[in-house]
Design an enzyme around this catalytic site. Structure first.
Site, PDB file in Angstrom:
ATOM      1  CG  ASP A  25    -100.923  84.534 -13.779  1.00 45.21           C
ATOM      2  OD1 ASP A  25    -101.651  83.758 -13.112  1.00 45.21           O
ATOM      3  OD2 ASP A  25    -100.630  85.939 -13.408  1.00 45.21           O
ATOM      4  CG  HIS A  42    -104.188  74.554 -11.476  1.00 45.88           C
ATOM      5  ND1 HIS A  42    -103.460  75.887 -11.988  1.00 45.88           N
ATOM      6  CD2 HIS A  42    -103.976  74.711 -10.201  1.00 45.88           C
ATOM      7  CE1 HIS A  42    -103.153  76.802 -11.077  1.00 45.88           C
ATOM      8  NE2 HIS A  42    -103.603  76.125  -9.917  1.00 45.88           N
ATOM      9  CG  LEU A 136     -90.157  72.615 -29.334  1.00 45.92           C
ATOM     10  CD1 LEU A 136     -91.235  73.304 -30.001  1.00 45.92           C
ATOM     11  CD2 LEU A 136     -90.503  72.171 -27.932  1.00 45.92           C
TER      12      LEU A 136
END
Ligand code: FPP
Length: 260
Positions: A25, A42, A136
């Site tokens: 956020d 973004h 991962l």
């Protein structure tokens, strides 16, 4: 591989979390602060994603789950939604080769039926290409909502009953195998950047015993140091899963305490 729920069995814990889930956020505020359009935040957010995933892989974190687009993000201005979709496509096109080269498996969870065919095909190709990587697992939650996940799992259980012509026993194990992230253990650590302190319909079922970490840092500024601070805070937590502190002490220490 399936993982047992933390309410059924106490999971093993270590100083480095196995699974970190993140709400990224503060992109818009980061941009506004710099008099840039919100979407610039973004774009910078993708750089922070790259840095975070690299850092997690180096530290031995096995699962990283990022909330890229929530079921509720469709409520944003159309231009911003379109920008986020394009950014997602570009990131998929550009980054998948690097993820693969680094042994990272990519999964996308959420209601992808809402995405156009091109995005769905890209997701499918990226997941297939990286499917066998084991270093991962990076999960991107896209058009995801915790309640959507619980509902779709419940529907699948009900459908199973119809198919089998009997009411299948409903327990946590039966339910969890239908959750979108049935392949991952529950998150050990949840990080939310940008100063808000809420879960915002993320992994509602899976975060029953997750340690929560909130930071004011805006997502584009979140870097290896910020991640290290979050992991440090996590390492200091006492994860009791319902037990008492005394029950967590190693046996020898307990004997010392008793003899004093
Ligand atoms: C929240 O910040 C962020 C989002 C809704 C989108 C997150 C997307 C990225 C970081 C880039 C794409 C990611 C991938 C994995 C390709 P906000 O816009 O709510 O910020 P604000 O609260 O300051 O307005």
């Amino acid at each position: 591989m399936t993982y047992t729920s933390s309410t059924v069995r106490v999971p093993d814990v270590a100083a480095v979390p196995r699974h970190i889930a993140i709400i990224m956020d503060g992109n818009g505020r980061w941009a506004t602060q710099r008099r840039l359009p919100r979407v610039a935040g973004h774009t910078r957010g993708v750089d922070a994603v790259r840095a975070t995933v690299e850092s997690c892989a180096r530290q031995g974190v096995e699962f990283v789950t990022l909330f890229a687009f929530s079921s509720e993000n469709w409520r944003r201005p159309t231009d911003e939604v379109s920008f986020l979709m394009r950014l997602f496509v570009t990131a998929l096109e550009r980054e998948v080769g690097k993820l693969h080269a680094n042994g990272i498996r990519l999964r996308v969870v959420g209601d992808t039926s809402m995405f156009d065919d091109r995005i769905r095909a890209l997701i499918q190709r990226a997941e297939t290409k990286t499917a066998r990587n084991t270093r991962l697992t990076l999960t991107i939650a896209a058009n995801y909502g915790g309640r959507w996940d619980v509902m779709q799992a419940a529907k699948k259980l009900a459908e199973q009953s119809v198919q089998e012509g009997r009411v299948v026993p409903v327990d946590e194990a039966a339910f969890e195998q239908h959750l979108a992230m049935a392949y991952a253990p529950e998150p050990d650590l949840f990080i939310r950047t940008g100063g808000e302190q809420r879960i915002s319909n993320f992994l509602l079922w899976q975060m029953a015993y997750t340690e929560l970490y909130f930071t004011d840092t805006y997502w584009p500024d979140f870097d290896a140091e910020a991640l290290a601070r979050a992991i440090e805070s996590y390492a200091e937590r006492e994860r009791r899963f319902g037990r008492t502190s005394a029950q967590l002490e190693p046996q020898s220490q307990k004997a010392d305490t008793l003899s004093c």
